[in-house]
Design an enzyme around this catalytic site. Structure first.
Site, PDB file in Angstrom:
ATOM      1  N   HIS A  49       0.849  -1.204   0.000  1.00  0.00           N
ATOM      2  CA  HIS A  49       0.000   0.000   0.000  1.00  0.00           C
ATOM      3  C   HIS A  49       0.889   1.260   0.000  1.00  0.00           C
ATOM      4  CE1 HIS A  49      -3.108  -2.591   2.340  1.00  0.00           C
ATOM      5  NE2 HIS A  49      -3.607  -2.417   1.133  1.00  0.00           N
TER       6      HIS A  49
ATOM      7  N   LYS B   8     -18.252  -5.754   7.913  1.00  0.00           N
ATOM      8  CA  LYS B   8     -17.025  -6.498   8.239  1.00  0.00           C
ATOM      9  C   LYS B   8     -16.545  -6.150   9.635  1.00  0.00           C
ATOM     10  CE  LYS B   8     -14.602  -7.369   3.857  1.00  0.00           C
ATOM     11  NZ  LYS B   8     -13.408  -6.960   3.098  1.00  0.00           N
TER      12      LYS B   8
ATOM     13  N   ARG C  85      -2.299  -6.353  -8.170  1.00  0.00           N
ATOM     14  CA  ARG C  85      -1.181  -7.266  -7.919  1.00  0.00           C
ATOM     15  C   ARG C  85      -1.092  -8.312  -9.013  1.00  0.00           C
ATOM     16  NH1 ARG C  85      -3.284  -8.246  -1.977  1.00  0.00           N
ATOM     17  NH2 ARG C  85      -5.087  -8.243  -3.304  1.00  0.00           N
TER      18      ARG C  85
ATOM     19  N   SER D 100      -3.025  -7.655   3.289  1.00  0.00           N
ATOM     20  CA  SER D 100      -3.222  -7.482   4.733  1.00  0.00           C
ATOM     21  C   SER D 100      -3.591  -8.822   5.359  1.00  0.00           C
ATOM     22  CB  SER D 100      -4.337  -6.470   4.996  1.00  0.00           C
ATOM     23  OG  SER D 100      -4.010  -5.228   4.456  1.00  0.00           O
TER      24      SER D 100
HETATM   25  O1  PNS Z   1      -8.862  -2.744   0.552  1.00  0.00           O
HETATM   26  P1  PNS Z   1     -10.129  -3.255  -0.046  1.00  0.00           P
HETATM   27  O2  PNS Z   1     -10.937  -4.022   0.977  1.00  0.00           O
HETATM   28  O3  PNS Z   1      -9.910  -4.056  -1.292  1.00  0.00           O
HETATM   29  O4  PNS Z   1     -10.984  -1.954  -0.474  1.00  0.00           O
HETATM   30  C1  PNS Z   1     -12.272  -2.077  -1.023  1.00  0.00           C
HETATM   31  C2  PNS Z   1     -12.962  -0.694  -1.116  1.00  0.00           C
HETATM   32  C3  PNS Z   1     -12.986  -0.021   0.245  1.00  0.00           C
HETATM   33  C4  PNS Z   1     -12.212   0.183  -2.084  1.00  0.00           C
HETATM   34  C5  PNS Z   1     -14.417  -0.937  -1.652  1.00  0.00           C
HETATM   35  O5  PNS Z   1     -15.045  -1.893  -0.873  1.00  0.00           O
HETATM   36  C6  PNS Z   1     -15.247   0.340  -1.653  1.00  0.00           C
HETATM   37  O6  PNS Z   1     -14.985   1.255  -2.400  1.00  0.00           O
HETATM   38  N1  PNS Z   1     -16.266   0.430  -0.783  1.00  0.00           N
HETATM   39  C7  PNS Z   1     -17.120   1.593  -0.654  1.00  0.00           C
HETATM   40  C8  PNS Z   1     -18.576   1.257  -0.929  1.00  0.00           C
HETATM   41  C9  PNS Z   1     -18.916   1.419  -2.409  1.00  0.00           C
HETATM   42  O7  PNS Z   1     -18.761   2.484  -2.966  1.00  0.00           O
HETATM   43  N2  PNS Z   1     -19.395   0.313  -3.026  1.00  0.00           N
HETATM   44  C10 PNS Z   1     -19.882   0.318  -4.401  1.00  0.00           C
HETATM   45  C11 PNS Z   1     -18.836   0.275  -5.493  1.00  0.00           C
HETATM   46  S1  PNS Z   1     -17.564  -0.895  -5.306  1.00  0.00           S
END
Ligand code: PNS
Length: 160
Positions: free
Chosen positions: A18, A42, A91, A129
């Site tokens: 990150h 979560k 990745r 993570s």
């Molecule tokens: O580190 P991660 O868990 O892969 O991140 C995922 C994240 C936080 C980028 C994604 O879950 C997110 O954008 N959540 C916000 C809710 C949202 O907008 N959802 C709809 C489109 S994905």
């Protein structure tokens, strides 16, 4: 041309993968907002406050990088921050499907917010993570894979 980029994620906890994306994004955009998602579905290992604190320590000394937390839709948050770009790290091929789905949905929700992808540094291509937490839980060493302040926090929380 957008000058502000949002780099969203769970960051539970931040890894050096990150951090590498944050550094490189910071070279391209004038301002980077590292945004920790508060996901009501979560249960993270670290609280929102802890994740933000670990990130803030890790980006200390980086100019124009802000750490923040958000709830709800990412596109709404990006708008609110004045950002037109969402940055995500890629990745391996396995990341592609989820990332494609998220970027497409975000584009459907707000086509004015563009998602761009940055290839993760090869050194961290296997890093996540989750895998870091598992290694610490079973007594392995993650030095060099997460910032030093995070090694201590992980051992405190998961170490036997
Ligand atoms: O580190 P991660 O868990 O892969 O991140 C995922 C994240 C936080 C980028 C994604 O879950 C997110 O954008 N959540 C916000 C809710 C949202 O907008 N959802 C709809 C489109 S994905």
């Amino acid at each position: 041309m957008s000058k502000i980029a949002v780099y969203p994620g769970s960051f539970d906890p931040i890894t050096n993968g990150h951090l590498d994306i944050i550094k490189r994004t910071n070279r391209i955009f004038e301002n980077v907002v590292v945004a920790v998602f508060c996901n009501p579905n979560k249960t993270p290992l670290f609280s929102m406050e802890e994740r933000v604190e670990m990130l803030e320590e890790a980006v200390q000394g980086f100019e124009n990088v802000e750490v923040d937390a958000f709830e709800g839709l990412l596109t709404n948050y990006a708008r609110q921050k004045g950002a037109q770009v969402i940055v995500r790290g890629l990745r391996a091929v396995s990341d592609f499907e989820t990332e494609f789905q998220m970027a497409s949905m975000n584009n459907k929700l707000d086509s004015g917010v563009e998602t761009i992808f940055m290839m993760t540094n090869n050194r961290y291509a296997y890093l996540s993570s989750s895998i870091v937490k598992e290694v610490v839980e079973f007594g392995g060493c993650v030095q060099g894979l997460v910032p030093d302040n995070v090694v201590a926090k992980l051992e405190e929380r998961l170490g036997g």
